[in-house]
Design a protein around this motif. Sequence first.
Motif, PDB file in Angstrom:
ATOM      1  N   LEU A  75       3.110 -19.784  -1.419  1.00 42.85           N
ATOM      2  CA  LEU A  75       3.070 -18.414  -1.942  1.00 42.85           C
ATOM      3  C   LEU A  75       4.475 -17.899  -2.224  1.00 42.85           C
ATOM      4  N   PHE A 104       9.482 -10.465   3.099  1.00 39.67           N
ATOM      5  CA  PHE A 104       8.290 -11.291   3.352  1.00 39.67           C
ATOM      6  C   PHE A 104       8.645 -12.660   3.929  1.00 39.67           C
ATOM      7  N   ASP A 114      10.974 -10.300  -1.614  1.00 41.84           N
ATOM      8  CA  ASP A 114      10.360 -11.604  -1.310  1.00 41.84           C
ATOM      9  C   ASP A 114      11.152 -12.307  -0.208  1.00 41.84           C
ATOM     10  N   GLY A 136       0.788  -1.231   0.000  1.00 41.76           N
ATOM     11  CA  GLY A 136       0.000   0.000   0.000  1.00 41.76           C
ATOM     12  C   GLY A 136       0.819   1.279   0.000  1.00 41.76           C
ATOM     13  N   THR A 162       2.760   0.680  -7.188  1.00 48.85           N
ATOM     14  CA  THR A 162       2.150   0.450  -8.508  1.00 48.85           C
ATOM     15  C   THR A 162       1.740   1.771  -9.152  1.00 48.85           C
ATOM     16  N   PHE A 200      -3.502 -17.521   1.234  1.00 45.11           N
ATOM     17  CA  PHE A 200      -2.439 -17.129   2.165  1.00 45.11           C
ATOM     18  C   PHE A 200      -2.977 -16.206   3.254  1.00 45.11           C
ATOM     19  N   LEU A 209      -2.579 -16.130  -3.177  1.00 39.39           N
ATOM     20  CA  LEU A 209      -2.603 -14.946  -2.310  1.00 39.39           C
ATOM     21  C   LEU A 209      -3.821 -14.912  -1.369  1.00 39.39           C
ATOM     22  N   ARG A 222       8.842 -13.631  -9.940  1.00 37.87           N
ATOM     23  CA  ARG A 222       9.758 -12.490  -9.904  1.00 37.87           C
ATOM     24  C   ARG A 222      11.056 -12.825 -10.666  1.00 37.87           C
ATOM     25  N   ARG A 280      -7.641   1.160  -1.657  1.00 37.43           N
ATOM     26  CA  ARG A 280      -7.551   0.204  -2.785  1.00 37.43           C
ATOM     27  C   ARG A 280      -8.643  -0.857  -2.672  1.00 37.43           C
TER      28      ARG A 280
HETATM   29  N1  LIG Z   1       6.694 -12.352  -1.185  1.00 34.16           N
HETATM   30  C1  LIG Z   1       5.470 -12.038  -0.719  1.00 34.16           C
HETATM   31  N2  LIG Z   1       4.960 -12.697   0.346  1.00 34.16           N
HETATM   32  C2  LIG Z   1       3.742 -12.409   0.841  1.00 34.16           C
HETATM   33  N3  LIG Z   1       2.934 -11.494   0.298  1.00 34.16           N
HETATM   34  C3  LIG Z   1       3.402 -10.815  -0.765  1.00 34.16           C
HETATM   35  C4  LIG Z   1       4.680 -11.033  -1.313  1.00 34.16           C
HETATM   36  N4  LIG Z   1       4.848 -10.184  -2.367  1.00 34.16           N
HETATM   37  C5  LIG Z   1       3.718  -9.473  -2.459  1.00 34.16           C
HETATM   38  N5  LIG Z   1       2.851  -9.851  -1.506  1.00 34.16           N
HETATM   39  C6  LIG Z   1       1.466  -9.400  -1.316  1.00 34.16           C
HETATM   40  C7  LIG Z   1       1.271  -8.116  -0.570  1.00 34.16           C
HETATM   41  C8  LIG Z   1       0.015  -7.568  -1.189  1.00 34.16           C
HETATM   42  O1  LIG Z   1      -1.137  -8.120  -0.568  1.00 34.16           O
HETATM   43  C9  LIG Z   1       0.056  -8.073  -2.628  1.00 34.16           C
HETATM   44  C10 LIG Z   1       0.556  -7.058  -3.611  1.00 34.16           C
HETATM   45  O2  LIG Z   1       1.601  -6.275  -3.052  1.00 34.16           O
HETATM   46  P1  LIG Z   1       1.536  -4.659  -3.101  1.00 34.16           P
HETATM   47  O3  LIG Z   1       2.552  -4.200  -2.105  1.00 34.16           O
HETATM   48  O4  LIG Z   1       0.159  -4.240  -2.740  1.00 34.16           O
HETATM   49  O5  LIG Z   1       1.872  -4.289  -4.498  1.00 34.16           O
HETATM   50  O6  LIG Z   1       0.909  -9.191  -2.610  1.00 34.16           O
END
Ligand SMILES: Nc1ncnc2c1ncn2[C@H]1C[C@H](O)[C@@H](COP(=O)(O)O)O1
Length: 207
Positions: A53, A91, A87, A10, A14, A42, A39, A61, A143
């Motif tokens: 995920l 994350f 990633d 957020g 993008t 998850f 997603l 990526r 969003r």
């Molecule tokens: N590697 C990731 N692990 C967990 N979640 C992830 C990862 N990469 C992106 N995300 C998630 C976070 C958001 O919910 C969406 C899109 O990311 P954004 O920062 O909103 O562009 O994916």
Amino acid sequence: MHIAIVGNIGAGKTTLANKLAHHFNWEVFLEDVDHNPYLKDFYDDMPRWAFHLQVYFLNSRFRQTQHIKQLQSASKGVIQDRTIYEDAHIFAANLHQSTLMSERDYHNYLGLFESMISMVDPPDLLLYLRADLPKLVQQIERRNRDYENNIKIEYLKNLNEHYEHWINNYKSGKLLIVDVNNLDYVHNPEDLSVIIDKINSTLFGLF
Ligand SMILES: Nc1ncnc2c1ncn2[C@H]1C[C@H](O)[C@@H](COP(=O)(O)O)O1
Ligand SMILES: Nc1ncnc2c1ncn2[C@@H]1O[C@H](COP(=O)(O)OP(=O)(O)O)[C@@H](O)[C@H]1O
């Protein structure tokens, strides 16, 4: 030329990626979110789907980085929305630290990441969008993606801490940190100009 925009969920990556691609007339690479098969699951059950995920994002990526490499060798400019580094360093590291990803899954994942990362070139500029929790929450709400409605503040806070640690230790190339807490480049063109001027100055020494 390759600019990668990094930052928490957020933060405005993008939105800025699209605006910069338009401004520089470069190609934009966005995240694979809408077609991501893990997603939503998850966010419903992190321990169950964390590894799946992470492997999915890592592969998607990595493919993107190879595509970017091809464009770079053809001298084309690229704006990338989020990087493979996040990633692993943000994350996956956070999931592991929060015990949402098991030790063996995390080490398995890191092995894969280490094998891939030697084939990845760092960007010419890493642009970090730094945002505090209220800004992140406000923009995630704006969003309004269904599956992000239950993201906990604690999760965003932990991610922000990982970002700060990673950025403070980033040594792979040029780095520009932009505090976006008081910037609104959606509605104020002058706020976008501030960022573009900083990019030109960091990359090309202009201004
Ligand atoms: N590697 C990731 N692990 C967990 N979640 C992830 C990862 N990469 C992106 N995300 C998630 C976070 C958001 O919910 C969406 C899109 O990311 P954004 O920062 O909103 O562009 O994916
Ligand atoms: N600097 C900003 N000021 C105001 N609104 C913003 C700003 N950056 C992004 N937004 C809005 O916040 C929401 C999330 O932005 P987005 O670019 O999708 O973030 P990210 O890609 O980092 O997850 C969108 O609705 C976008 O229009």
